[in-house]
Design a protein around this motif. Structure first.
Motif, PDB file in Angstrom:
ATOM      1  N   TYR A   1      -7.805   0.434   2.552  1.00 49.07           N
ATOM      2  CA  TYR A   1      -7.185  -0.706   3.224  1.00 49.07           C
ATOM      3  C   TYR A   1      -8.264  -1.442   4.008  1.00 49.07           C
ATOM      4  O   TYR A   1      -9.012  -0.834   4.773  1.00 49.07           O
TER       5      TYR A   1
ATOM      6  N   TRP B   1       2.494   1.781  -3.349  1.00 49.31           N
ATOM      7  CA  TRP B   1       1.520   2.285  -4.306  1.00 49.31           C
ATOM      8  C   TRP B   1       1.289   3.784  -4.092  1.00 49.31           C
ATOM      9  O   TRP B   1       1.227   4.553  -5.045  1.00 49.31           O
ATOM     10  N   CYS B   2       1.172   4.176  -2.840  1.00 53.51           N
ATOM     11  CA  CYS B   2       0.949   5.597  -2.529  1.00 53.51           C
ATOM     12  C   CYS B   2       2.128   6.460  -2.984  1.00 53.51           C
ATOM     13  O   CYS B   2       1.936   7.573  -3.464  1.00 53.51           O
ATOM     14  N   ARG B   3       3.322   5.950  -2.843  1.00 58.95           N
ATOM     15  CA  ARG B   3       4.509   6.689  -3.298  1.00 58.95           C
ATOM     16  C   ARG B   3       4.497   6.859  -4.824  1.00 58.95           C
ATOM     17  O   ARG B   3       4.928   7.886  -5.330  1.00 58.95           O
TER      18      ARG B   3
ATOM     19  N   HIS C   1       1.737   6.909  -6.653  1.00 58.74           N
ATOM     20  CA  HIS C   1       0.502   7.612  -7.041  1.00 58.74           C
ATOM     21  C   HIS C   1       0.150   8.653  -5.978  1.00 58.74           C
ATOM     22  O   HIS C   1      -0.829   8.492  -5.245  1.00 58.74           O
ATOM     23  N   PRO C   2       0.918   9.737  -5.886  1.00 62.57           N
ATOM     24  CA  PRO C   2       0.703  10.714  -4.806  1.00 62.57           C
ATOM     25  C   PRO C   2      -0.658  11.407  -4.840  1.00 62.57           C
ATOM     26  O   PRO C   2      -1.111  11.916  -3.820  1.00 62.57           O
TER      27      PRO C   2
ATOM     28  N   VAL D   1      -6.084   7.652  -4.412  1.00 62.64           N
ATOM     29  CA  VAL D   1      -6.858   7.342  -3.211  1.00 62.64           C
ATOM     30  C   VAL D   1      -6.736   5.845  -2.972  1.00 62.64           C
ATOM     31  O   VAL D   1      -6.814   5.049  -3.909  1.00 62.64           O
ATOM     32  N   VAL D   2      -6.550   5.471  -1.699  1.00 56.97           N
ATOM     33  CA  VAL D   2      -6.345   4.069  -1.375  1.00 56.97           C
ATOM     34  C   VAL D   2      -7.316   3.623  -0.285  1.00 56.97           C
ATOM     35  O   VAL D   2      -7.704   4.417   0.578  1.00 56.97           O
TER      36      VAL D   2
ATOM     37  N   LEU E   1       0.839  -1.194   0.000  1.00 54.23           N
ATOM     38  CA  LEU E   1       0.000   0.000   0.000  1.00 54.23           C
ATOM     39  C   LEU E   1       0.880   1.252   0.000  1.00 54.23           C
ATOM     40  O   LEU E   1       0.661   2.179  -0.782  1.00 54.23           O
ATOM     41  N   TRP E   2       1.890   1.282   0.840  1.00 54.56           N
ATOM     42  CA  TRP E   2       2.798   2.429   0.931  1.00 54.56           C
ATOM     43  C   TRP E   2       3.519   2.651  -0.391  1.00 54.56           C
ATOM     44  O   TRP E   2       3.626   3.783  -0.863  1.00 54.56           O
TER      45      TRP E   2
END
Length: 127
Positions: free
Chosen positions: A111, A100-102, A104-105, A108-109, A97-98
């Motif tokens: 969990y 992916w967030c890095r 795709h700043p 929206v994620v 998840l982290w």
């Protein structure tokens, strides 16, 4: 008063305003941690239905046996990581998840995890 939900003043109005002026995220991803213990299959079936109803296809990280991973895949879920060690806890899911967030700043994620399966005798999912 047990069982009563109290909303802060103005919450309903803010929710309605956000719905009127909704912003669609550039990208969206869902990550689902599955721990294959106790009543986990019941939980996965229930949560999978919620994902389907919402049109969400989560990326699953599974802690369990090879046959458990096969069952999850048979349910139509995509497994991106699996391990036989419960000692990894949610970390493999959270790492992905982290990452992916890095990448795709502006994304929206979501969990999710199989809440309560480690304590099946106490249905904490209903609290």
């Amino acid at each position: 008063m047990a069982g009563r939900i109290v909303q802060e003043p103005g919450l309903t109005q803010r929710i309605l305003e956000r719905r009127k002026h909704a912003l669609n995220p550039e990208v969206f991803a869902a990550f689902y941690h599955i721990a294959c213990m106790n009543n986990w299959r019941d939980v996965v079936l229930e949560q999978r239905l919620q994902f389907e109803n919402a049109g969400i296809a989560p990326q699953c990280c599974v802690l369990g046996k090879t046959k458990d991973v096969a069952w999850i895949v048979d349910q139509g879920l995509r497994v991106i990581y699996s391990s036989g060690s419960f000692w990894e806890y949610e970390i493999p899911t959270l790492v992905r998840l982290w990452e992916w967030c890095r990448e795709h700043p502006n994304g929206v994620v979501l969990y999710c995890h199989t809440k309560g399966v480690s304590k099946a005798a106490c249905d904490i999912r209903r609290v």
